[in-house]
Design a protein around this motif. Structure first.
Motif, PDB file in Angstrom:
ATOM      1  N   ALA A  17     -53.010 -26.117  -7.820  1.00  0.00           N
ATOM      2  CA  ALA A  17     -54.093 -25.010  -7.195  1.00  0.00           C
ATOM      3  C   ALA A  17     -53.137 -24.483  -5.927  1.00  0.00           C
ATOM      4  N   LEU A  18     -52.503 -25.540  -5.256  1.00  0.00           N
ATOM      5  CA  LEU A  18     -51.864 -25.088  -4.149  1.00  0.00           C
ATOM      6  C   LEU A  18     -50.608 -24.105  -4.346  1.00  0.00           C
ATOM      7  N   THR A  19     -49.867 -24.673  -5.497  1.00  0.00           N
ATOM      8  CA  THR A  19     -48.688 -23.855  -6.009  1.00  0.00           C
ATOM      9  C   THR A  19     -48.966 -22.531  -6.693  1.00  0.00           C
ATOM     10  N   THR A  20     -50.245 -22.646  -7.308  1.00  0.00           N
ATOM     11  CA  THR A  20     -50.803 -21.274  -7.757  1.00  0.00           C
ATOM     12  C   THR A  20     -50.934 -20.285  -6.462  1.00  0.00           C
ATOM     13  N   PHE A  21     -51.794 -20.898  -5.736  1.00  0.00           N
ATOM     14  CA  PHE A  21     -52.085 -19.873  -4.386  1.00  0.00           C
ATOM     15  C   PHE A  21     -50.968 -19.245  -3.818  1.00  0.00           C
ATOM     16  N   ALA A  22     -49.919 -20.047  -3.671  1.00  0.00           N
ATOM     17  CA  ALA A  22     -48.691 -19.303  -3.069  1.00  0.00           C
ATOM     18  C   ALA A  22     -48.316 -18.046  -4.079  1.00  0.00           C
ATOM     19  N   VAL A  23     -48.370 -18.039  -5.083  1.00  0.00           N
ATOM     20  CA  VAL A  23     -48.031 -16.942  -6.040  1.00  0.00           C
ATOM     21  C   VAL A  23     -49.076 -15.841  -6.021  1.00  0.00           C
ATOM     22  N   VAL A  24     -50.396 -16.447  -6.008  1.00  0.00           N
ATOM     23  CA  VAL A  24     -51.369 -15.626  -5.936  1.00  0.00           C
ATOM     24  C   VAL A  24     -51.372 -14.343  -4.748  1.00  0.00           C
ATOM     25  N   LEU A  25     -50.881 -15.100  -3.818  1.00  0.00           N
ATOM     26  CA  LEU A  25     -50.894 -14.301  -2.453  1.00  0.00           C
ATOM     27  C   LEU A  25     -49.899 -13.099  -2.665  1.00  0.00           C
ATOM     28  N   GLY A  26     -48.700 -13.456  -3.176  1.00  0.00           N
ATOM     29  CA  GLY A  26     -47.680 -12.512  -3.324  1.00  0.00           C
ATOM     30  C   GLY A  26     -48.224 -11.382  -4.400  1.00  0.00           C
ATOM     31  N   VAL A  27     -48.573 -11.907  -5.624  1.00  0.00           N
ATOM     32  CA  VAL A  27     -49.001 -10.915  -6.726  1.00  0.00           C
ATOM     33  C   VAL A  27     -50.222 -10.067  -6.275  1.00  0.00           C
ATOM     34  N   SER A  28     -51.013 -10.559  -5.465  1.00  0.00           N
ATOM     35  CA  SER A  28     -52.215  -9.887  -5.235  1.00  0.00           C
ATOM     36  C   SER A  28     -51.895  -8.709  -4.299  1.00  0.00           C
ATOM     37  N   PHE A  29     -51.050  -8.755  -3.141  1.00  0.00           N
ATOM     38  CA  PHE A  29     -50.497  -7.710  -2.537  1.00  0.00           C
ATOM     39  C   PHE A  29     -49.806  -6.525  -3.512  1.00  0.00           C
ATOM     40  N   VAL A  30     -49.180  -7.025  -4.145  1.00  0.00           N
ATOM     41  CA  VAL A  30     -48.302  -6.203  -5.212  1.00  0.00           C
ATOM     42  C   VAL A  30     -49.465  -5.449  -6.058  1.00  0.00           C
ATOM     43  N   SER A  31     -50.353  -6.103  -6.814  1.00  0.00           N
ATOM     44  CA  SER A  31     -51.263  -5.400  -7.599  1.00  0.00           C
ATOM     45  C   SER A  31     -52.098  -4.442  -6.750  1.00  0.00           C
ATOM     46  N   GLY A  32     -52.461  -5.058  -5.568  1.00  0.00           N
ATOM     47  CA  GLY A  32     -53.550  -4.114  -4.582  1.00  0.00           C
ATOM     48  C   GLY A  32     -52.859  -2.913  -4.197  1.00  0.00           C
ATOM     49  N   SER A  33     -51.495  -3.014  -3.897  1.00  0.00           N
ATOM     50  CA  SER A  33     -50.719  -1.770  -3.454  1.00  0.00           C
ATOM     51  C   SER A  33     -50.824  -0.760  -4.754  1.00  0.00           C
ATOM     52  N   PHE A  34     -50.590  -1.089  -6.058  1.00  0.00           N
ATOM     53  CA  PHE A  34     -50.670  -0.217  -6.982  1.00  0.00           C
ATOM     54  C   PHE A  34     -51.972   0.183  -7.289  1.00  0.00           C
ATOM     55  N   ILE A  35     -53.012  -0.733  -7.269  1.00  0.00           N
ATOM     56  CA  ILE A  35     -54.393  -0.213  -7.437  1.00  0.00           C
ATOM     57  C   ILE A  35     -54.881   0.781  -6.473  1.00  0.00           C
ATOM     58  N   LEU A  36     -54.701   0.551  -5.316  1.00  0.00           N
ATOM     59  CA  LEU A  36     -55.053   1.233  -4.289  1.00  0.00           C
ATOM     60  C   LEU A  36     -54.264   2.838  -4.483  1.00  0.00           C
ATOM     61  N   ALA A  37     -52.888   2.789  -4.782  1.00  0.00           N
ATOM     62  CA  ALA A  37     -52.141   4.187  -5.024  1.00  0.00           C
ATOM     63  C   ALA A  37     -52.798   4.865  -6.013  1.00  0.00           C
ATOM     64  N   ASP A  38     -52.908   4.041  -7.304  1.00  0.00           N
ATOM     65  CA  ASP A  38     -53.355   4.756  -8.651  1.00  0.00           C
ATOM     66  C   ASP A  38     -54.665   5.246  -8.551  1.00  0.00           C
ATOM     67  N   SER A  39     -55.645   4.540  -7.693  1.00  0.00           N
ATOM     68  CA  SER A  39     -57.036   4.868  -7.271  1.00  0.00           C
ATOM     69  C   SER A  39     -57.118   6.269  -6.707  1.00  0.00           C
ATOM     70  N   LEU A  40     -56.209   6.301  -5.650  1.00  0.00           N
ATOM     71  CA  LEU A  40     -56.050   7.497  -4.633  1.00  0.00           C
ATOM     72  C   LEU A  40     -55.681   8.663  -5.431  1.00  0.00           C
ATOM     73  N   PRO A 352     -60.843   8.068   0.853  1.00  0.00           N
ATOM     74  CA  PRO A 352     -62.114   8.712  -0.082  1.00  0.00           C
ATOM     75  C   PRO A 352     -62.303   7.843  -1.201  1.00  0.00           C
ATOM     76  N   ASP A 353     -63.560   7.635  -1.656  1.00  0.00           N
ATOM     77  CA  ASP A 353     -64.443   6.952  -2.507  1.00  0.00           C
ATOM     78  C   ASP A 353     -63.760   7.333  -3.751  1.00  0.00           C
ATOM     79  N   GLY A 354     -63.931   6.358  -5.011  1.00  0.00           N
ATOM     80  CA  GLY A 354     -63.493   6.718  -6.256  1.00  0.00           C
ATOM     81  C   GLY A 354     -63.406   5.299  -6.935  1.00  0.00           C
ATOM     82  N   PRO A 355     -63.288   5.546  -8.308  1.00  0.00           N
ATOM     83  CA  PRO A 355     -63.334   4.258  -9.072  1.00  0.00           C
ATOM     84  C   PRO A 355     -61.966   3.732  -9.095  1.00  0.00           C
ATOM     85  N   LEU A 356     -61.866   2.380  -8.837  1.00  0.00           N
ATOM     86  CA  LEU A 356     -60.533   1.396  -8.788  1.00  0.00           C
ATOM     87  C   LEU A 356     -59.764   1.605 -10.124  1.00  0.00           C
ATOM     88  N   VAL A 357     -58.582   1.777 -10.059  1.00  0.00           N
ATOM     89  CA  VAL A 357     -57.847   2.171 -11.624  1.00  0.00           C
ATOM     90  C   VAL A 357     -56.757   1.104 -11.259  1.00  0.00           C
TER      91      VAL A 357
END
Length: 393
Positions: A17-40, A352-357
């Motif tokens: 769990a602890l090792t996975t959390f370290a990777v989740v942290l980085g992946v979430s920022f990357v995926s969040g960046s793409f999701i937010l940009a694509d949604s906008l 602006p509001d809109g569906p997340l992509v």
């Protein structure tokens, strides 16, 4: 060996769990960046299509400086009249657009983050050649203005109230004559104010002229054919383009700012990934140091160094896959958090509001980052594990 590796992982759930959390942290920022940009992008692409209109043609001056839309010559009233009388044209409406500052009761009206404050000329008789619909009240005349419904609701503006508009001219007072709406979602957070044509020409310095002309074709007339015909008929230095061209141009303009925003978020993601890789590398090194007896016993019963190395890399792959999936959906939370923080910092004027992509490239990026970083960070510990001698048991 694969089954043994999985049993080893499941036997140490906290470490997993602890090792996975370290990777989740980085992946979430990357995926969040793409999701937010694509949604906008999805929101602003929709706005761009609505700006271009339903199969409208835009007549405008040709850029005298490449890439500078403000270098286009203005369209005169004579050209508007010429277009209106051309074959295949249903109607033509001169367009004036400006970027004013609007205040109500000495409070500056702010659009949602990333969206502009826009002013247009508006004539009720030619409303069908605009994207605006009158919701309440009437079209503006001299000394009057209309505001969009979202702005009216947010700031408590009603018909009969006074607003201040500041443009290229000193600040002026206008009486709200009506409430309007633009498009299906009112422009994704933009603030709109409409004034009559003579007032718009005065406020934004278009004397007896326009920024462009919106042209509608008669039923049965092809948009592209009419655009080509008008371009041939127009004076030199002017062109007629289809709604697809206009929509793509607006999308490209929006995309420049979205990409800058996305890259800024990816910088934070890169930092998180470096930290994650460091944590994973150290975690595997420490854990393997604690498992010398176990790995030495495997060597003693016949496991080769290559099998031991493969076992460690399989552990890293499993962690990377799990972390990639969790991190991708955690990116949705990152996206909502960023939007909430921007809204809070902007006194409620957020994105602006809109569906997340979640686009295909986001899935690929999450997998490449999550699995790739984990495997790279585990290569060195895996090599050391492969060199553990049987006598270590």
């Amino acid at each position: 060996m694969f089954k043994l590796t999985l049993n080893s992982l499941l036997a140490r759930k906290i470490r997993l769990a602890l090792t996975t959390f370290a990777v989740v942290l980085g992946v979430s920022f990357v995926s969040g960046s793409f999701i937010l940009a694509d949604s906008l992008r999805a929101v602003f692409d929709k706005i761009a299509v609505e700006i271009a209109g339903p199969d409208w043609i835009q007549v405008r001056g040709v850029e005298t400086i490449q890439g500078d839309p403000f270098s286009r010559p203005v369209v005169t009233q004579q050209i508007v009249e010429q277009i209106g009388s051309s074959e295949g044209v249903y109607g033509a409406e001169g367009v004036i657009q400006g970027f004013p500052r609007i205040s109500f009761e000495e409070t500056l009206i702010k659009p949602l983050g990333g969206a502009p404050t826009l002013a247009f000329n508006f004539d009720e008789e030619r409303a069908e050649l605009t994207g605006f619909e009158t919701i309440e009240g009437k079209a503006p005349s001299n000394g009057e203005a209309m505001v969009d419904i979202d702005t009216a609701q947010k700031y408590g503006i009603s018909v009969g109230d006074n607003i201040s508009i500041r443009s290229l001219q000193p600040e002026e007072q206008f009486t709200v004559s009506g409430i309007t709406r633009w498009g299906q979602d009112n422009g994704g957070g933009a603030v709109f104010v409409l004034v009559d044509t003579p007032t718009a020409q005065r406020l934004f310095n278009y004397p007896d002229s326009y920024l462009a002309v919106t042209v509608a074709a008669l039923p049965g007339v092809e948009e592209s054919e009419l655009a080509e015909r008008l371009t041939d008929e127009l004076p030199a230095g002017f062109e007629a383009v289809t709604s697809d061209v206009v929509a793509n141009e607006f999308s490209d303009e929006f995309d420049v700012f979205i990409t800058i925003f996305q890259n800024a978020l990816l910088v934070f993601a890169a930092v998180a990934l470096v930290v994650s890789a460091f944590i994973i590398n150290n975690t595997f090194a420490i854990v393997l140091g604690q498992r010398v007896r176990e790995l030495g016993l495997l060597r003693a019963v016949g496991a080769t160094g290559r099998q031991i190395r493969s076992s460690v890399l399989i552990e890293a792959s499993v962690i990377g896959v799990i972390a990639s999936l969790i991190g991708l959906f955690a990116g949705l939370g990152i996206t909502w958090s960023i939007k909430a923080l921007i809204a809070l910092a902007g006194d409620g004027s957020g994105l602006p509001d809109g569906p997340l992509v979640i686009a295909t490239r986001t899935w690929i990026a999450a997998a490449v980052v999550g699995i790739g970083v984990t495997l790279l960070a585990s290569i060195s510990p895996a090599r050391k594990a492969a060199r553990i001698p049987p006598i270590a048991a």
